[in-house]
Design an enzyme around this catalytic site. Structure first.
Site, PDB file in Angstrom:
ATOM      1  N   LYS A 272       0.852  -1.200   0.000  1.00 36.58           N
ATOM      2  CA  LYS A 272       0.000   0.000   0.000  1.00 36.58           C
ATOM      3  C   LYS A 272       0.884   1.245   0.000  1.00 36.58           C
ATOM      4  O   LYS A 272       2.019   1.192   0.486  1.00 36.58           O
ATOM      5  CB  LYS A 272      -0.846   0.025   1.278  1.00 36.58           C
ATOM      6  CG  LYS A 272      -1.974  -0.978   1.298  1.00 36.58           C
ATOM      7  CD  LYS A 272      -2.789  -0.814   2.576  1.00 36.58           C
ATOM      8  CE  LYS A 272      -3.880  -1.873   2.683  1.00 36.58           C
ATOM      9  NZ  LYS A 272      -4.889  -1.800   1.621  1.00 36.58           N
ATOM     10  N   ARG A 346      -9.701 -11.943   2.037  1.00 30.54           N
ATOM     11  CA  ARG A 346     -10.486 -13.042   1.462  1.00 30.54           C
ATOM     12  C   ARG A 346      -9.736 -14.371   1.565  1.00 30.54           C
ATOM     13  O   ARG A 346     -10.355 -15.432   1.597  1.00 30.54           O
ATOM     14  CB  ARG A 346     -10.885 -12.701   0.016  1.00 30.54           C
ATOM     15  CG  ARG A 346      -9.759 -12.623  -0.954  1.00 30.54           C
ATOM     16  CD  ARG A 346     -10.166 -11.918  -2.250  1.00 30.54           C
ATOM     17  NE  ARG A 346     -10.297 -10.471  -2.067  1.00 30.54           N
ATOM     18  CZ  ARG A 346     -10.656  -9.623  -3.036  1.00 30.54           C
ATOM     19  NH1 ARG A 346     -10.957 -10.086  -4.250  1.00 30.54           N
ATOM     20  NH2 ARG A 346     -10.732  -8.337  -2.798  1.00 30.54           N
TER      21      ARG A 346
HETATM   22  N1  BES Z   1      -7.908  -3.973   4.372  1.00 26.16           N
HETATM   23  C1  BES Z   1      -8.114  -3.616   3.024  1.00 26.16           C
HETATM   24  C2  BES Z   1      -9.454  -2.952   2.751  1.00 26.16           C
HETATM   25  C3  BES Z   1      -9.687  -1.608   3.386  1.00 26.16           C
HETATM   26  C4  BES Z   1      -9.469  -0.451   2.656  1.00 26.16           C
HETATM   27  C5  BES Z   1     -10.202  -1.513   4.643  1.00 26.16           C
HETATM   28  C6  BES Z   1      -9.727   0.763   3.217  1.00 26.16           C
HETATM   29  C7  BES Z   1     -10.480  -0.272   5.210  1.00 26.16           C
HETATM   30  C8  BES Z   1     -10.240   0.866   4.493  1.00 26.16           C
HETATM   31  C9  BES Z   1      -8.026  -4.852   2.128  1.00 26.16           C
HETATM   32  O1  BES Z   1      -7.220  -5.881   2.589  1.00 26.16           O
HETATM   33  C10 BES Z   1      -7.489  -4.414   0.813  1.00 26.16           C
HETATM   34  O2  BES Z   1      -6.391  -3.939   0.779  1.00 26.16           O
HETATM   35  N2  BES Z   1      -8.269  -4.577  -0.239  1.00 26.16           N
HETATM   36  C11 BES Z   1      -7.868  -4.187  -1.544  1.00 26.16           C
HETATM   37  C12 BES Z   1      -8.380  -5.224  -2.515  1.00 26.16           C
HETATM   38  C13 BES Z   1      -7.837  -5.066  -3.901  1.00 26.16           C
HETATM   39  C14 BES Z   1      -6.350  -5.347  -3.933  1.00 26.16           C
HETATM   40  C15 BES Z   1      -8.560  -6.029  -4.811  1.00 26.16           C
HETATM   41  C16 BES Z   1      -8.482  -2.816  -1.844  1.00 26.16           C
HETATM   42  O3  BES Z   1      -9.602  -2.562  -1.418  1.00 26.16           O
HETATM   43  O4  BES Z   1      -7.814  -2.007  -2.456  1.00 26.16           O
HETATM   44 ZN    ZN Z   2      -5.152  -5.641   2.001  1.00 29.40          ZN
END
Ligand code: BES
Ligand code: ZN
Ligand code: ZN
Length: 493
Positions: A272, A346
């Site tokens: 991230k 997931r």
């Molecule tokens: N923990 C995050 C989702 C999240 C984002 C929670 C913002 C709270 C606030 C999750 O693990 C994630 O990073 N999801 C990705 C999925 C993508 C790579 C398909 C996302 O949402 O960008």
């Molecule tokens: Zn994530």
């Protein structure tokens, strides 16, 4: 904060302030009798000061010794026709912040006005306590100057007929708010402390409550169960994963509740950026909510068995971390191409849901901070609710309404299933295009529930607020605790 109920008349209450809830249209009429005690100066002064009883407006006047209390406090609730328990919770939250900031210690709330008296007294008691305890919350243990002055005594004034119901509502509200606050404290704790082992130790503490057992599965046992999807997320961290299983035995029928618990989500090799990583200690909010629920079950006493499952680990970068393209086989035999290590929730949930299926429950509900896409779709206040069962959808949305938590039904669109089919494995962990990310994530989870009635709440938006709201100060909200408790209380199979 201590709450009590009394039939004392407003002008006989001894304390800092006596509070009246008033609406825009009728406030003058409602206050006429009270105004007589103040030589008709109360309404006149409030009006001169532009008080209009708008929602959340709080206006204080000194009583100059005319009655026992030192101040009269008017709390505006806005338009009577729009006033509901949701708004009552909000204004109660604002009132507790107001009292805290002014260092008031004892308040009486007069509940005799029609605007409040039209609600069932149990609901009024519960909602006021929820609002005041949750609105007054602060996570200040790391501040040098962490003195807070919460209200000490709140007395609800009512008539004899409503007294008992109101008292029941207070007890219910305190139970629900305490469970929510407990979850908030866990989520707000930084990831340096809130490790998988720390979360497991917190769960262990809950086994002290009557009727609750807790089991922690260590890495070896997790391996033996074949939870390779979960393990593939954990392997980038120096900290071992923990699989937490809680059980409350309340009857023959069983439900399983599941919470995502990534104690910190860096994204792994699909790293991230700094801004998006800032708040990622929140990524165990689902798991914290499950612990919050269990902290209240022995008092709530639902008439079924409740199993809580939490797969806790960190999602880190490191020499052992999973690489994009790696393939893992989940506990139920499904193979997964991990194309994006940031779609880790997931993966852990795939194994937890597979485990949940083996419990043969009547229903499974999971709470997960799963996708940023859900926040784009519904905004920060609303959770997306996906379910393969309409009755479950309906029951959870209704429970959310009673709890003051917003859930909105989202589709498990069959036509999108192709988007998560793998090229060289059964599934891929990110969809082939970037649209409908919350839906494709939910479709991925559906592959692991074997047709059992199941609901998934994507709480990525409401789990953590970036901007203070009346009921939720900046930070963790404890979202889902009260909805699940409400659901468990009313469930009928
Ligand atoms: N923990 C995050 C989702 C999240 C984002 C929670 C913002 C709270 C606030 C999750 O693990 C994630 O990073 N999801 C990705 C999925 C993508 C790579 C398909 C996302 O949402 O960008
Ligand atoms: Zn994530
Ligand atoms: Zn995550």
């Amino acid at each position: 904060m201590k709450y009590s109920v009394k039939t004392t008349k407003w002008n006989k209450f001894v304390g800092d302030g006596i509070v009246f809830f008033v609406d825009c249209k009728n406030w003058e009429k409602e206050l006429l009798e009270i105004d007589r005690e103040f030589d008709k100066q109360l309404i006149k002064t409030a009006k001169a000061d532009n008080f209009t009883a708008g929602e959340g407006a709080i206006y204080t006047l000194p009583t100059y010794g005319k009655i026992e209390a030192t101040f009269i406090v008017l709390v505006g609730i806005g338009a009577a026709k729009d006033f509901d328990l949701y708004t009552l919770r909000k204004v109660a939250a604002l009132l507790s912040k107001y009292a805290r900031n002014l260092k008031k210690e004892t308040l009486a709330l007069d509940l005799s006005f029609e605007i409040i008296a039209r609600f069932a007294p149990q609901d009024v008691g519960r909602t006021i306590v929820e609002g005041m305890n949750l609105g007054g919350y602060s996570f200040s243990k790391y501040k040098k100057n962490n003195e807070v002055h919460p209200l000490k005594q709140v007395v609800l004034l009512t008539n004899a007929a409503r007294l008992g119901h109101l008292a029941n509502g207070i007890a219910e509200g305190a139970l629900l708010a305490d469970a929510t606050v407990y979850a908030r404290d866990l989520i707000n704790e930084p990831a340096q402390t809130m490790t998988p082992a720390y979360l497991a130790a917190q769960a262990k503490q809950l086994a002290k409550l009557p009727g609750i057992t807790v089991q922690i599965l260590e890495k070896k046992e997790i391996e033996k169960l074949g939870m390779n999807a979960f393990l593939s997320v954990a392997q980038g961290s120096s900290l071992p994963p923990k699989f937490i299983k809680l059980e409350y035995k309340g009857g023959r029928k069983k439900v399983v509740i599941v919470g995502k618990a990534i104690t910190f989500d860096t994204g792994g090799h699909s790293l991230k950026d700094a801004k998006n990583m800032e708040t990622m200690k929140l990524d165990m909010a689902g798991g914290a909510a499950i612990l919050g629920v269990f902290s209240a079950l022995s008092k709530l006493k639902p008439k079924m068995t409740v199993v809580g499952l939490i797969a806790a680990c960190e999602n880190m970068v490191g020499p052992n971390a999973t690489k994009p393209g790696d393939i893992v086989r989940a506990m139920n035999g499904t193979s997964i191409e991990v194309l994006n290590t940031d779609a880790e929730g997931r993966l852990t949930l795939a194994d937890v849901l597979s485990y949940a299926v083996q419990e043969k429950p009547e229903a499974i509900v999971d709470l997960a901070t799963l996708t940023g896409a859900c926040v784009v779709a519904l905004g920060e206040d609303i959770a997306g609710l996906f379910a393969n069962d309409q009755k479950l959808t309906h029951a959870l949305i209704k429970s959310g309404e009673a709890a003051g938590e917003k859930l909105w039904p989202m589709p498990l669109e069959k036509e999108y299933r192709d988007l998560i089919k793998g090229d060289i494995a059964d599934l891929r962990n990110i969809a082939k295009n970037r649209y409908g990310g919350a839906v494709t994530a939910a479709l991925f989870l559906e592959e692991f529930v074997a047709g059992i009635p199941w609901a998934h709440a994507d709480i990525a938006g409401p789990a953590f607020v970036e901007k203070e709201t009346p009921v939720v100060p900046k930070g963790a909200s404890g979202f889902g605790v009260r909805t699940l408790l409400e659901w468990l209380k009313n469930i009928d199979f």
